[in-house]
Scaffold this motif. Sequence first.
Motif, PDB file in Angstrom:
ATOM      1  N   ALA A 214     -17.387  24.533   3.704  1.00 44.21           N
ATOM      2  CA  ALA A 214     -17.362  25.546   4.757  1.00 44.21           C
ATOM      3  C   ALA A 214     -15.959  26.073   5.010  1.00 44.21           C
ATOM      4  O   ALA A 214     -15.787  27.209   5.467  1.00 44.21           O
ATOM      5  CB  ALA A 214     -17.937  24.957   6.043  1.00 44.21           C
ATOM      6  N   TYR A 215     -14.934  25.261   4.717  1.00 41.69           N
ATOM      7  CA  TYR A 215     -13.556  25.645   5.019  1.00 41.69           C
ATOM      8  C   TYR A 215     -12.666  25.402   3.807  1.00 41.69           C
ATOM      9  O   TYR A 215     -12.877  24.468   3.038  1.00 41.69           O
ATOM     10  CB  TYR A 215     -13.020  24.850   6.210  1.00 41.69           C
ATOM     11  CG  TYR A 215     -13.873  24.977   7.442  1.00 41.69           C
ATOM     12  CD1 TYR A 215     -13.846  26.123   8.220  1.00 41.69           C
ATOM     13  CD2 TYR A 215     -14.743  23.953   7.812  1.00 41.69           C
ATOM     14  CE1 TYR A 215     -14.650  26.259   9.332  1.00 41.69           C
ATOM     15  CE2 TYR A 215     -15.557  24.072   8.923  1.00 41.69           C
ATOM     16  CZ  TYR A 215     -15.507  25.226   9.681  1.00 41.69           C
ATOM     17  OH  TYR A 215     -16.305  25.359  10.783  1.00 41.69           O
TER      18      TYR A 215
ATOM     19  N   ALA B  65     -10.404  20.885  14.529  1.00 44.27           N
ATOM     20  CA  ALA B  65     -11.838  21.164  14.406  1.00 44.27           C
ATOM     21  C   ALA B  65     -12.288  22.163  15.465  1.00 44.27           C
ATOM     22  O   ALA B  65     -13.072  23.076  15.183  1.00 44.27           O
ATOM     23  CB  ALA B  65     -12.628  19.867  14.524  1.00 44.27           C
TER      24      ALA B  65
ATOM     25  N   THR C 150     -15.866  23.653  14.725  1.00 39.10           N
ATOM     26  CA  THR C 150     -16.715  22.640  14.112  1.00 39.10           C
ATOM     27  C   THR C 150     -16.435  21.293  14.762  1.00 39.10           C
ATOM     28  O   THR C 150     -15.615  21.181  15.678  1.00 39.10           O
ATOM     29  CB  THR C 150     -16.458  22.578  12.583  1.00 39.10           C
ATOM     30  OG1 THR C 150     -17.420  21.716  11.983  1.00 39.10           O
ATOM     31  CG2 THR C 150     -15.064  22.084  12.279  1.00 39.10           C
TER      32      THR C 150
ATOM     33  N   SER D  98     -16.501  16.528  10.610  1.00 41.90           N
ATOM     34  CA  SER D  98     -16.699  17.363   9.424  1.00 41.90           C
ATOM     35  C   SER D  98     -15.390  17.589   8.670  1.00 41.90           C
ATOM     36  O   SER D  98     -15.398  17.833   7.453  1.00 41.90           O
ATOM     37  CB  SER D  98     -17.304  18.711   9.811  1.00 41.90           C
ATOM     38  OG  SER D  98     -16.391  19.468  10.588  1.00 41.90           O
TER      39      SER D  98
END
Length: 245
Positions: free
Chosen positions: A28-29, A56, A61, A65
Motif C-alpha cells: 500500500a505504501y 502511521a 493507517t 501495518s
Amino acid sequence: MTAEEPSLPAHVRMWMPQPKRGRGPAPAYSREQIADAAIGIADRDGLGAVSMRKVAAELGTGAMSLYRYVENKHCLYELMADRMLGRREWPELTGDWRTDLRDLARGQRAIMLEHPWLTEVWSGRPTLGPNMLAGLERALSIVDGLGMGIDDMFETVGMIDAWVTGYVKNELAARADLGGVAGEELQRQLGGYVESLVASGEYPYFTRIVREARGPHSTYGEHFERTLDRLLAGIEATLPPRGRE
C-alpha cells in the motif's frame, strides 16, 4: 542464511533484495511515502516525536501495518536519512575537485541547517541505502584521478563529511544558546564583559582574538567558508604531486 552466517541488523537487512511476491495485494505504501511522512513529523516536532504510531497516523493507517515495511524505529531513521539525500538537487560536477568538494560541503551544511535533526541520524550512521550509495559514488568521483588510492579517496570524502557534520552541530548549538546572534551584534551584547576580561590582563591570547581576529566579527557562513578553505588546502598539500596540478 545458514546457521554459521551472522544475522544482519534490521537496518542493514532492510536494503537487501526482497523475494518476489506471489499473488496478493501490492504494497500500500512505498518507502519514499513512509520516509516523507516521518520527515514531516521531524521537521515540525523534532526527531524525538517520530514514532511508528505517528507515521502511521500521517499515512492514515494502523501502526502495525508499517512493520511490513520497517521493522523498528532504527530502520525508520535509516529510511529518513537516505531519503533526504534523494530529495536534494545537487549541482552538476564541474571537474574541478576543489569547487566540487566545496559545493558538496556547502550542500551538506545547507540541508542540515534546514533539517537540524539530520545531525543526529547522519552522525556515525553508515547506511547502504540507494541514495546514500549514490552520494558516495558522486563524492568519490570528485577525488578520483588525483593520484590517491581508494583508501585515501574514501578517507578524504569521509573527512569532509565528518567535519561538516561537526561544524553544523556546533553552529546549531551556538545559534540556540545565543538566540541566533553572531558577529558584530554578539560583540555589542557582550562588550562590557569582554572588555573587563581584556582589561584584567590575564588572557593575552583571548585579547588578541578580540582585538585582531576576524572570527568573532564574522557570520556563521563566513567562518564556514574560511575554515573550509583551510581544510581544502590541507587536502591539496597531502596529494601526490600530479594531483596538485
